[in-house]
Design an enzyme around this catalytic site. Structure first.
Site, PDB file in Angstrom:
ATOM      1  N   ASP A  41       3.097 -82.486  21.514  1.00 45.12           N
ATOM      2  CA  ASP A  41       3.468 -83.455  20.773  1.00 45.12           C
ATOM      3  C   ASP A  41       3.825 -84.570  21.770  1.00 45.12           C
ATOM      4  O   ASP A  41       5.134 -84.965  21.858  1.00 45.12           O
ATOM      5  CB  ASP A  41       4.810 -83.101  20.327  1.00 45.12           C
ATOM      6  CG  ASP A  41       5.913 -82.391  21.022  1.00 45.12           C
ATOM      7  OD1 ASP A  41       5.498 -81.873  21.939  1.00 45.12           O
ATOM      8  OD2 ASP A  41       7.166 -82.506  20.448  1.00 45.12           O
ATOM      9  N   THR A  92      22.177 -78.645  29.859  1.00 50.42           N
ATOM     10  CA  THR A  92      22.365 -77.648  28.895  1.00 50.42           C
ATOM     11  C   THR A  92      21.892 -76.170  29.399  1.00 50.42           C
ATOM     12  O   THR A  92      20.902 -75.755  28.629  1.00 50.42           O
ATOM     13  CB  THR A  92      21.740 -77.954  27.463  1.00 50.42           C
ATOM     14  OG1 THR A  92      20.292 -78.493  27.883  1.00 50.42           O
ATOM     15  CG2 THR A  92      22.385 -79.342  26.701  1.00 50.42           C
ATOM     16  N   GLU A 113      12.845 -72.767  27.979  1.00 46.51           N
ATOM     17  CA  GLU A 113      13.322 -73.839  28.674  1.00 46.51           C
ATOM     18  C   GLU A 113      14.551 -73.468  29.576  1.00 46.51           C
ATOM     19  O   GLU A 113      14.751 -73.824  30.769  1.00 46.51           O
ATOM     20  CB  GLU A 113      13.550 -75.157  28.153  1.00 46.51           C
ATOM     21  CG  GLU A 113      14.025 -76.351  28.933  1.00 46.51           C
ATOM     22  CD  GLU A 113      14.204 -77.720  27.955  1.00 46.51           C
ATOM     23  OE1 GLU A 113      13.284 -78.318  27.675  1.00 46.51           O
ATOM     24  OE2 GLU A 113      15.328 -77.918  27.589  1.00 46.51           O
TER      25      GLU A 113
HETATM   26  C1  LIG Z   1      11.655 -82.216  25.733  1.00 50.73           C
HETATM   27  C2  LIG Z   1      11.650 -80.980  25.777  1.00 50.73           C
HETATM   28  O1  LIG Z   1      11.957 -80.580  27.129  1.00 50.73           O
HETATM   29  N1  LIG Z   1      10.976 -80.084  25.015  1.00 50.73           N
HETATM   30  C3  LIG Z   1      11.324 -78.566  25.072  1.00 50.73           C
HETATM   31  C4  LIG Z   1      12.051 -78.522  23.730  1.00 50.73           C
HETATM   32  O2  LIG Z   1      11.726 -79.034  22.534  1.00 50.73           O
HETATM   33  P1  LIG Z   1      10.561 -79.868  21.650  1.00 50.73           P
HETATM   34  O3  LIG Z   1      11.017 -80.518  20.372  1.00 50.73           O
HETATM   35  O4  LIG Z   1       9.527 -80.677  22.393  1.00 50.73           O
HETATM   36  O5  LIG Z   1       9.592 -78.333  21.083  1.00 50.73           O
HETATM   37  P2  LIG Z   1       8.442 -78.398  20.365  1.00 50.73           P
HETATM   38  O6  LIG Z   1       8.616 -78.660  18.804  1.00 50.73           O
HETATM   39  O7  LIG Z   1       7.463 -79.418  21.020  1.00 50.73           O
HETATM   40  O8  LIG Z   1       7.729 -77.120  20.598  1.00 50.73           O
HETATM   41  C5  LIG Z   1       7.023 -76.693  21.918  1.00 50.73           C
HETATM   42  C6  LIG Z   1       5.670 -76.620  21.784  1.00 50.73           C
HETATM   43  O9  LIG Z   1       5.094 -75.310  21.169  1.00 50.73           O
HETATM   44  C7  LIG Z   1       4.003 -75.717  20.316  1.00 50.73           C
HETATM   45  N2  LIG Z   1       4.203 -75.348  18.866  1.00 50.73           N
HETATM   46  C8  LIG Z   1       5.548 -75.515  18.606  1.00 50.73           C
HETATM   47  C9  LIG Z   1       5.901 -75.280  17.180  1.00 50.73           C
HETATM   48  C10 LIG Z   1       4.676 -75.218  16.131  1.00 50.73           C
HETATM   49  O10 LIG Z   1       4.945 -75.140  15.059  1.00 50.73           O
HETATM   50  N3  LIG Z   1       3.591 -75.289  16.733  1.00 50.73           N
HETATM   51  C11 LIG Z   1       3.212 -75.295  18.057  1.00 50.73           C
HETATM   52  O11 LIG Z   1       1.984 -75.475  18.392  1.00 50.73           O
HETATM   53  C12 LIG Z   1       3.553 -76.913  20.769  1.00 50.73           C
HETATM   54  O12 LIG Z   1       2.634 -76.975  21.977  1.00 50.73           O
HETATM   55  C13 LIG Z   1       4.922 -77.699  21.379  1.00 50.73           C
HETATM   56  O13 LIG Z   1       4.677 -78.705  21.784  1.00 50.73           O
HETATM   57  O14 LIG Z   1      12.338 -77.142  23.765  1.00 50.73           O
HETATM   58  C14 LIG Z   1      11.553 -76.214  23.439  1.00 50.73           C
HETATM   59  C15 LIG Z   1      12.060 -74.938  23.475  1.00 50.73           C
HETATM   60  O15 LIG Z   1      13.560 -74.950  23.013  1.00 50.73           O
HETATM   61  C16 LIG Z   1      10.390 -76.226  24.635  1.00 50.73           C
HETATM   62  O16 LIG Z   1      10.996 -75.911  25.739  1.00 50.73           O
HETATM   63  C17 LIG Z   1      10.095 -77.971  24.804  1.00 50.73           C
HETATM   64  O17 LIG Z   1       9.294 -77.952  25.720  1.00 50.73           O
HETATM   65 MN   LIG Z   2       7.581 -81.138  22.437  1.00 47.45          MN
END
Ligand SMILES: CC(=O)N[C@H]1[C@@H](OP(=O)(O)OP(=O)(O)OC[C@H]2O[C@@H](n3ccc(=O)[nH]c3=O)[C@H](O)[C@@H]2O)O[C@H](CO)[C@H](O)[C@@H]1O
Ligand SMILES: [Mn+2]
Length: 316
Positions: A175, A207, A265
């Site tokens: 994303d 955190t 993370e």
């Molecule tokens: C800014 C940052 O540090 N981002 C971290 C954060 O939230 P994020 O909000 O960035 O997590 P996120 O929703 O992007 O999920 C992490 C990754 O998992 C994959 N994905 C997730 C859900 C889904 O339905 N399908 C899918 O493919 C996708 O590659 C995504 O980029 O926390 C996550 C775990 O708690 C990860 O450590 C992320 O790297």
């Molecule tokens: Mn992400």
């Protein structure tokens, strides 16, 4: 008459004096007479070294042309792993198109894309020596499991497939989008990226997981930096050890019915605290989805894109 002559001499003296000091200054900094110790490379407004002498990469701390030419002689391949499950396939097009424009341009890159819907992968034209391998994985109904599950999948990928295929690996969130150069200046044995929300705050705000019951536990008052889970990399060996350790620690947590506060993370942060990275990337290499002006970040290279979590994730 005499006064005018004096004024002329004075002006001439000023001119000669200024020119000479200009020449000396230029000489010290120029490629002809200067050296890297008297040159302009470096930053004074941010730390560009950790206390264990690992570089922290910021705009202005490296010479892109020079570093490109050094790595060009090495014939390297950079494996890059991506996950797009469920609705996250929508991020693929922008990610891949922008990566082709900015990410290791001119170097061999092999993307390994894990998805539950190979049919939903957009057709993006890749450059020369740029490859994409798609791997099908089962769907999962918790986003936390998708995010954490990446560690075990990466561990197996490195173990089973990458040994003779790549030299370095980067594991990136999907994303996201590239807006500027991400090049060989980021390569190293073990590379962490400073989280964009925590680079200019005191440590007690980090955190980290502070519950002793979790394997990701870091005692209060300890830690170095807060690293993002959205980007990390390094040599195959080092990243293999990192992913294996995080996967093992998450398995122990699961057996004890505990999930670390920020999932993998948190485990990554614990790992990088006890296994110091050899290079850190500044938040230029993973900026926030909310644009906010911060003086130290002179260029945004890679950034999270705004997303509605409730809409794209399978659960809350
Ligand atoms: C800014 C940052 O540090 N981002 C971290 C954060 O939230 P994020 O909000 O960035 O997590 P996120 O929703 O992007 O999920 C992490 C990754 O998992 C994959 N994905 C997730 C859900 C889904 O339905 N399908 C899918 O493919 C996708 O590659 C995504 O980029 O926390 C996550 C775990 O708690 C990860 O450590 C992320 O790297
Ligand atoms: Mn992400």
């Amino acid at each position: 008459m005499r006064l005018r002559q004096n004024v002329h001499f004075f002006l001439l003296g000023m001119f000669v004096g200024l020119s000479l000091s200009g020449l000396v200054y230029w000489g010290f900094n120029s490629i002809w007479f200067g050296n890297h110790l008297t040159g302009h490379l470096g930053r004074t407004d941010v730390a560009s070294l950790t206390p264990w002498l690992a570089p922290i990469v910021w705009e202005g701390t490296f010479d892109a042309t020079l570093i490109d030419s050094i790595y060009k002689q090495q014939n390297i391949t950079i494996a890059t792993t991506l996950f797009a499950l469920g609705k996250y396939t929508r991020f693929l097009k922008d990610f891949l198109e922008s990566a082709e424009e900015h990410y290791f341009v001119g170097f061999r890159v092999h993307y390994y894309l894990f998805t539950d819907q190979p049919e939903a992968i957009p057709n993006v034209k890749l450059g020369q020596e740029r490859y994409l391998t798609v791997k099908k994985v089962p769907s999962l109904n918790r986003w936390q499991d998708i995010s954490m599950g990446r560690m075990g999948i990466l561990e197996k990928l490195i173990e089973n497939e990458l040994a003779n295929e790549a030299d370095y690996i980067f594991c990136l969130d999907i994303d996201t989008k590239f807006y500027g150069r991400w090049g060989v200046e980021t390569l190293g044995r073990l590379v962490g990226v400073i989280h964009p929300w925590f680079f200019n705050v005191p440590r007690f705000i980090f955190t980290y997981e502070h519950r002793r019951e979790s394997q990701a536990y870091i005692p209060a008052g300890e830690g170095d930096y807060y690293y993002t889970g959205a980007a990390f990399g390094g040599s195959l060996n080092d990243v293999h050890k990192l992913t294996r350790t995080c996967r093992e620690q998450m398995n122990i947590d699961a057996a004890n019915s505990i999930e670390a506060i920020w999932h993998e993370e948190s485990h990554l942060n614990k790992y990088l605290f006890y296994n110091k990275p050899s290079k850190l990337l500044s938040p230029e290499y993973l900026w926030r989805d909310i644009s906010m002006c911060v003086g130290q970040v002179k260029i945004i290279r890679f950034s999270h894109v705004a997303k509605n979590n409730a809409e794209v994730r399978p659960n809350l």
